[in-house]
Scaffold this motif. Structure first.
Motif, mmCIF file in Angstrom:
data_model
loop_
_atom_site.group_PDB
_atom_site.id
_atom_site.type_symbol
_atom_site.label_atom_id
_atom_site.label_comp_id
_atom_site.label_asym_id
_atom_site.label_seq_id
_atom_site.Cartn_x
_atom_site.Cartn_y
_atom_site.Cartn_z
ATOM 1 N N GLU A 72 26.914 -35.331 21.477
ATOM 2 C CA GLU A 72 25.816 -34.762 22.269
ATOM 3 C C GLU A 72 25.051 -35.864 22.998
ATOM 4 O OE1 GLU A 72 23.468 -32.575 19.456
ATOM 5 O OE2 GLU A 72 24.777 -30.830 19.552
ATOM 6 N N ALA A 76 24.701 -36.490 27.058
ATOM 7 C CA ALA A 76 23.373 -36.474 27.671
ATOM 8 C C ALA A 76 23.157 -37.706 28.556
ATOM 9 C CB ALA A 76 22.293 -36.409 26.593
ATOM 10 N N THR A 88 22.780 -29.396 31.369
ATOM 11 C CA THR A 88 21.544 -29.099 30.652
ATOM 12 C C THR A 88 21.791 -29.284 29.157
ATOM 13 O OG1 THR A 88 22.054 -26.751 30.322
ATOM 14 C CG2 THR A 88 20.925 -27.366 32.401
ATOM 15 N N ARG A 89 20.728 -29.251 28.372
ATOM 16 C CA ARG A 89 20.882 -29.351 26.912
ATOM 17 C C ARG A 89 21.720 -28.195 26.384
ATOM 18 N NH1 ARG A 89 15.563 -31.180 23.847
ATOM 19 N NH2 ARG A 89 17.147 -31.427 22.284
ATOM 20 N N ARG A 90 21.529 -27.034 26.951
ATOM 21 C CA ARG A 90 22.315 -25.867 26.538
ATOM 22 C C ARG A 90 23.792 -26.066 26.900
ATOM 23 N NH1 ARG A 90 19.976 -20.337 26.945
ATOM 24 N NH2 ARG A 90 20.966 -19.606 25.072
ATOM 25 N N ILE A 92 25.362 -28.868 27.197
ATOM 26 C CA ILE A 92 25.882 -29.876 26.272
ATOM 27 C C ILE A 92 26.181 -29.243 24.913
ATOM 28 C CG2 ILE A 92 25.273 -31.968 24.962
ATOM 29 C CD1 ILE A 92 23.804 -32.894 27.558
#
Length: 103
Positions: A72, A76, A88-90, A92
């Motif tokens: 992750e 990022a 986006t974090r989602r 990823i």
């Protein structure tokens, strides 16, 4: 009394729901991988070719094992040679869930 029971259930199960949500969706991750990663990486066992000599997603899954946090973190802040699709974090989380499903 019933209200207290409902509140207690919400408090007990809310962290599990949030954690499940943070894990990501492998099916969505597969779509992201096919769209953004398949030009360079083999992203599924059924893909037959890619343009770069880089690790396959199956090899990445085997290499990372249960260390998904480092994967992750890498996604990022991508390596300079890797394209930056602006995940986006989602995204990823979904991508990592997909890679983990390939083990």
């Amino acid at each position: 009394m019933q209200r207290l029971a409902v509140v207690l259930l919400c408090v007990l199960f809310a962290p599990a729901a949030v954690h499940a949500q943070m894990k990501g969706d492998p099916a969505t991750g597969r779509v992201i991988a096919e769209r953004w990663c398949s030009a360079c990486h083999l992203v599924s066992p059924r893909q037959t070719s890619a343009s770069a000599d880089v690790l396959t997603f199956m090899a990445i899954a085997a290499k990372t094992g249960s260390d998904l946090k480092s994967l992750e973190a890498f996604l990022a802040d991508p390596h300079p040679l890797m394209a930056d699709p602006g995940l986006t974090r989602r995204d990823i989380g979904d991508l990592v869930a997909y890679i983990a499903s390939l083990r």
